[in-house]
Design a protein around this motif. Structure first.
Motif, PDB file in Angstrom:
ATOM      1  N   GLY A  61      -7.195  46.366  33.031  1.00 32.81           N
ATOM      2  CA  GLY A  61      -7.965  45.377  33.960  1.00 32.81           C
ATOM      3  C   GLY A  61      -9.252  45.058  33.293  1.00 32.81           C
ATOM      4  N   ILE A  62      -9.806  43.928  33.471  1.00 32.30           N
ATOM      5  CA  ILE A  62     -11.082  43.565  32.717  1.00 32.30           C
ATOM      6  C   ILE A  62     -12.442  43.380  33.471  1.00 32.30           C
ATOM      7  CG2 ILE A  62      -9.740  42.331  31.017  1.00 32.30           C
ATOM      8  CD1 ILE A  62     -10.806  39.765  31.921  1.00 32.30           C
ATOM      9  N   PHE A  63     -12.312  43.553  34.759  1.00 34.30           N
ATOM     10  CA  PHE A  63     -13.496  43.533  35.599  1.00 34.30           C
ATOM     11  C   PHE A  63     -14.641  44.279  35.459  1.00 34.30           C
ATOM     12  CE2 PHE A  63     -15.834  44.140  39.562  1.00 34.30           C
ATOM     13  CZ  PHE A  63     -16.410  43.078  39.831  1.00 34.30           C
ATOM     14  N   ALA A  71     -24.235  32.914  30.288  1.00 32.75           N
ATOM     15  CA  ALA A  71     -23.027  32.557  31.546  1.00 32.75           C
ATOM     16  C   ALA A  71     -22.067  31.648  30.606  1.00 32.75           C
ATOM     17  CB  ALA A  71     -23.239  31.812  32.561  1.00 32.75           C
ATOM     18  N   ARG A  72     -22.120  31.085  29.538  1.00 31.28           N
ATOM     19  CA  ARG A  72     -21.345  30.438  28.696  1.00 31.28           C
ATOM     20  C   ARG A  72     -20.750  31.217  27.715  1.00 31.28           C
ATOM     21  NH1 ARG A  72     -21.466  25.077  29.956  1.00 31.28           N
ATOM     22  NH2 ARG A  72     -20.667  24.583  28.053  1.00 31.28           N
ATOM     23  N   LEU A  73     -20.830  32.462  27.819  1.00 37.52           N
ATOM     24  CA  LEU A  73     -19.999  33.134  26.802  1.00 37.52           C
ATOM     25  C   LEU A  73     -18.362  32.999  26.950  1.00 37.52           C
ATOM     26  CD1 LEU A  73     -19.639  36.388  25.032  1.00 37.52           C
ATOM     27  CD2 LEU A  73     -19.718  37.224  27.197  1.00 37.52           C
ATOM     28  N   TYR A  74     -17.837  32.957  25.883  1.00 34.39           N
ATOM     29  CA  TYR A  74     -16.046  32.753  26.080  1.00 34.39           C
ATOM     30  C   TYR A  74     -15.717  34.375  26.161  1.00 34.39           C
ATOM     31  CZ  TYR A  74     -16.957  27.842  24.787  1.00 34.39           C
ATOM     32  OH  TYR A  74     -17.181  26.628  24.888  1.00 34.39           O
ATOM     33  N   LEU A  75     -14.531  34.133  26.960  1.00 35.74           N
ATOM     34  CA  LEU A  75     -13.703  35.448  27.340  1.00 35.74           C
ATOM     35  C   LEU A  75     -12.491  35.034  26.846  1.00 35.74           C
ATOM     36  CD1 LEU A  75     -14.696  36.614  30.869  1.00 35.74           C
ATOM     37  CD2 LEU A  75     -15.833  37.256  28.451  1.00 35.74           C
ATOM     38  N   LEU A  88     -17.446  32.798  30.885  1.00 36.46           N
ATOM     39  CA  LEU A  88     -17.818  34.004  31.650  1.00 36.46           C
ATOM     40  C   LEU A  88     -18.121  33.699  33.067  1.00 36.46           C
ATOM     41  CD1 LEU A  88     -18.496  36.984  32.336  1.00 36.46           C
ATOM     42  CD2 LEU A  88     -20.911  36.536  31.194  1.00 36.46           C
ATOM     43  N   HIS A  89     -19.069  32.467  33.207  1.00 41.54           N
ATOM     44  CA  HIS A  89     -19.301  32.371  34.790  1.00 41.54           C
ATOM     45  C   HIS A  89     -18.123  31.888  35.391  1.00 41.54           C
ATOM     46  CE1 HIS A  89     -21.476  30.236  37.869  1.00 41.54           C
ATOM     47  NE2 HIS A  89     -20.776  29.187  37.621  1.00 41.54           N
ATOM     48  N   LEU A  90     -17.100  30.942  34.878  1.00 39.57           N
ATOM     49  CA  LEU A  90     -16.249  30.425  35.612  1.00 39.57           C
ATOM     50  C   LEU A  90     -14.955  31.484  35.867  1.00 39.57           C
ATOM     51  CD1 LEU A  90     -15.731  26.760  33.364  1.00 39.57           C
ATOM     52  CD2 LEU A  90     -16.685  27.310  35.847  1.00 39.57           C
ATOM     53  N   PHE A  91     -15.010  32.397  34.876  1.00 37.26           N
ATOM     54  CA  PHE A  91     -13.921  33.402  35.202  1.00 37.26           C
ATOM     55  C   PHE A  91     -14.433  34.289  36.386  1.00 37.26           C
ATOM     56  CE2 PHE A  91     -12.281  37.671  34.862  1.00 37.26           C
ATOM     57  CZ  PHE A  91     -10.693  37.902  34.398  1.00 37.26           C
ATOM     58  N   ALA A  92     -15.847  34.459  36.510  1.00 38.22           N
ATOM     59  CA  ALA A  92     -16.349  35.520  37.484  1.00 38.22           C
ATOM     60  C   ALA A  92     -16.240  34.697  38.866  1.00 38.22           C
ATOM     61  CB  ALA A  92     -17.736  35.957  37.263  1.00 38.22           C
ATOM     62  N   PHE A  93     -16.602  33.451  38.808  1.00 34.92           N
ATOM     63  CA  PHE A  93     -16.392  32.467  39.809  1.00 34.92           C
ATOM     64  C   PHE A  93     -15.144  32.492  40.543  1.00 34.92           C
ATOM     65  CE2 PHE A  93     -16.382  28.489  42.284  1.00 34.92           C
ATOM     66  CZ  PHE A  93     -17.240  28.568  42.956  1.00 34.92           C
ATOM     67  N   SER A  94     -14.189  32.374  39.587  1.00 34.71           N
ATOM     68  CA  SER A  94     -12.840  32.052  40.233  1.00 34.71           C
ATOM     69  C   SER A  94     -12.298  33.447  40.596  1.00 34.71           C
ATOM     70  CB  SER A  94     -11.869  31.786  39.014  1.00 34.71           C
ATOM     71  OG  SER A  94     -12.110  30.375  38.685  1.00 34.71           O
ATOM     72  N   ILE A 111      -2.779  34.030  32.596  1.00 35.33           N
ATOM     73  CA  ILE A 111      -2.926  33.833  34.221  1.00 35.33           C
ATOM     74  C   ILE A 111      -3.349  35.123  34.898  1.00 35.33           C
ATOM     75  CG2 ILE A 111      -2.363  33.010  36.365  1.00 35.33           C
ATOM     76  CD1 ILE A 111      -2.790  30.800  34.333  1.00 35.33           C
ATOM     77  N   PHE A 112      -4.434  35.382  35.288  1.00 31.95           N
ATOM     78  CA  PHE A 112      -4.721  36.723  35.936  1.00 31.95           C
ATOM     79  C   PHE A 112      -4.555  37.050  37.592  1.00 31.95           C
ATOM     80  CE2 PHE A 112      -6.779  36.793  32.337  1.00 31.95           C
ATOM     81  CZ  PHE A 112      -7.408  38.068  32.052  1.00 31.95           C
ATOM     82  N   LYS A 113      -4.050  37.874  38.006  1.00 41.18           N
ATOM     83  CA  LYS A 113      -4.013  38.412  39.451  1.00 41.18           C
ATOM     84  C   LYS A 113      -5.248  39.298  39.503  1.00 41.18           C
ATOM     85  CE  LYS A 113      -2.503  38.085  43.449  1.00 41.18           C
ATOM     86  NZ  LYS A 113      -2.525  36.803  44.301  1.00 41.18           N
ATOM     87  N   LYS A 114      -6.272  39.238  40.319  1.00 40.91           N
ATOM     88  CA  LYS A 114      -7.235  40.133  40.230  1.00 40.91           C
ATOM     89  C   LYS A 114      -7.713  39.867  39.058  1.00 40.91           C
ATOM     90  CE  LYS A 114      -7.221  40.695  44.667  1.00 40.91           C
ATOM     91  NZ  LYS A 114      -8.199  40.014  45.512  1.00 40.91           N
ATOM     92  N   ASP A 115      -7.766  41.187  38.167  1.00 40.38           N
ATOM     93  CA  ASP A 115      -8.373  41.285  36.923  1.00 40.38           C
ATOM     94  C   ASP A 115      -7.366  41.733  35.708  1.00 40.38           C
ATOM     95  OD1 ASP A 115      -8.004  44.080  37.520  1.00 40.38           O
ATOM     96  OD2 ASP A 115     -10.121  44.321  36.511  1.00 40.38           O
ATOM     97  N   LYS A 116      -6.237  41.440  36.067  1.00 40.71           N
ATOM     98  CA  LYS A 116      -5.101  41.974  35.324  1.00 40.71           C
ATOM     99  C   LYS A 116      -4.072  40.561  35.034  1.00 40.71           C
ATOM    100  CE  LYS A 116      -4.650  46.822  36.494  1.00 40.71           C
ATOM    101  NZ  LYS A 116      -3.956  47.769  37.062  1.00 40.71           N
ATOM    102  N   VAL A 117      -3.478  40.512  33.533  1.00 40.01           N
ATOM    103  CA  VAL A 117      -2.904  39.360  33.033  1.00 40.01           C
ATOM    104  C   VAL A 117      -1.457  39.599  34.012  1.00 40.01           C
ATOM    105  CG1 VAL A 117      -1.597  38.184  31.257  1.00 40.01           C
ATOM    106  CG2 VAL A 117      -3.930  39.305  31.096  1.00 40.01           C
ATOM    107  N   ILE A 118      -1.119  38.475  34.638  1.00 39.84           N
ATOM    108  CA  ILE A 118       0.262  38.658  35.173  1.00 39.84           C
ATOM    109  C   ILE A 118       1.332  37.730  34.675  1.00 39.84           C
ATOM    110  CG2 ILE A 118      -0.135  37.056  37.182  1.00 39.84           C
ATOM    111  CD1 ILE A 118       1.203  38.552  38.966  1.00 39.84           C
ATOM    112  N   TYR A 119       0.773  36.573  33.841  1.00 37.43           N
ATOM    113  CA  TYR A 119       1.792  35.516  33.430  1.00 37.43           C
ATOM    114  C   TYR A 119       0.822  34.732  32.326  1.00 37.43           C
ATOM    115  CZ  TYR A 119       4.707  31.325  33.420  1.00 37.43           C
ATOM    116  OH  TYR A 119       5.683  30.357  33.114  1.00 37.43           O
ATOM    117  N   GLU A 120       1.777  34.363  31.256  1.00 42.77           N
ATOM    118  CA  GLU A 120       1.251  33.477  30.508  1.00 42.77           C
ATOM    119  C   GLU A 120       1.856  32.171  30.083  1.00 42.77           C
ATOM    120  OE1 GLU A 120       1.473  35.782  26.383  1.00 42.77           O
ATOM    121  OE2 GLU A 120       1.128  37.922  27.668  1.00 42.77           O
TER     122      GLU A 120
END
Length: 363
Positions: free
Chosen positions: A109-111, A125-129, A171-177, A205-214
């Protein structure tokens, strides 16, 4: 007169104080620091392996990419270890990308990393993850572009968001979602192909902070139509008579939520799409053929988007933010009840409306 002299003395005191404060600041000379443009995180035998990337500017004007690695149980200690190995202080003020190896993003997980990045005032905040299809280290160790690997990877993401099939992300959009009820986050997937080629190979696609689907590369446009208010990308369709390709130049999504006895019964997702025809294998593109293409593309997009949404419902993951839309029209919204029992079973219908605005180039 006395009042005037007092104001003058006060001004001089403030000026002198500012002078001394400036003198006490810790200056960072550009030649004496290593400005990180990328950081990677991988899983290495249940430990966190970090890779820091920074450019080294050579006398002849070229850029050499330098990487430093360190391994530890705790993410913050990884950075401390990398600092110890660096000849100069590592700073994050120009950080362009942070890459997570697929194994790290799926299992650990990446949180924790995202949270520390958000708390760092020097990180934009516009850093790319990014999620790497493989390890983050193998991408950061590549020598890419004339301005350095970090800048190259950032430009690659930016280009695919603006004119291709990648939905907007940072970064901002990921954290917001991540923190928002009724919506799950997603990130682009990068893949190394060949010697020095990197491509966007899908969306994680993440569920919480882990990848669940691609989501694979060929389904990215349909996902973008579901999650972005303004989409660009291309789609191809084929039938027994001809094959055609169109480019989406604009799109807009609208939700209609129907309730029965106070409970959400049906959800209609209307997607208005403006497109231009890029390729057409038929003889002549008449108005009748244009109308047929509009219907064919609408049916094709409906089928692909519906399949994606059914997969999301089965996995109980909601990157399209349908739960957020329901919450906005529901008093006393219960997120747990929605996620566990309502969302997986609600009837969702996609209704695309394609308008082809240009065909002149083909004709």
């Amino acid at each position: 007169m006395f009042q005037k002299n007092s104001k003058t003395k006060l001004f001089l005191c403030i000026l002198i104080s500012l002078f001394w404060l400036t003198g006490c600041a810790d200056p960072e000379v550009i030649d004496e620091i290593s400005i990180m443009t990328g950081i990677g995180y991988d899983l290495d035998e249940n430990k966190i392996k970090g890779t820091a990337l920074y450019p080294s500017y050579l006398p002849e004007g070229t850029v050499e990419n330098v990487t430093i690695t360190a391994t530890n149980d705790i993410a913050r200690k990884v950075i401390i270890e990398m600092q110890r190995k660096s000849p100069n202080p590592l700073v994050t003020g120009s950080l362009e990308v942070v890459i997570f190896g697929k194994e790290f993003a799926t299992e650990m997980g990446i949180f924790r990393i995202v949270d520390s990045l958000q708390r760092d005032p020097s990180v934009g905040a516009r850093l790319y993850l990014i999620v790497s299809d493989g390890t983050a280290a193998e991408i950061l160790n590549e020598q890419l572009g004339g301005e350095g690997t970090g800048e190259y990877l950032s430009s690659l993401i930016d280009h695919n968001i603006r004119v291709r099939d990648l939905p907007e992300t940072n970064l901002h959009l990921f954290a917001f979602s991540y923190h928002q009820e009724g919506r799950d986050p997603y990130l682009p997937i990068m893949k190394r192909i060949g010697e020095k080629d990197i491509t966007i190979s899908g969306v994680a696609i993440f569920k919480k902070d882990k990848v669940i689907y691609e989501i694979p590369e060929d389904k990215m446009l349909y996902f973008k139509l579901l999650v972005d208010k303004y989409s660009k990308g291309s789609v191809s369709a084929r039938n027994e008579e001809q094959e055609s390709t169109m480019r989406v130049v604009d799109s807009n999504t609208n939700y209609i939520i129907e309730k029965k006895n106070g409970v959400v019964d049906k959800i209609l997702i209307q997607i208005k799409i403006e497109a231009i025809v890029l390729e057409y294998s038929g003889k002549r593109l008449t108005q009748k053929e244009v109308e047929k293409l509009e219907k064919d593309f609408s049916d094709y997009i409906k089928r692909e988007c519906t399949e994606l949404l059914k997969t999301f419902q089965e996995l109980k993951v909601d990157p399209a933010g349908i739960g957020r839309e329901v919450k906005s029209v529901t008093y006393g919204f219960d997120i747990k009840k929605w996620e566990e029992s309502q969302y997986p079973n609600v009837e969702i219908t996609v209704e695309p409306d394609v308008t082809i605005s240009e065909t002149g180039v083909v004709e």
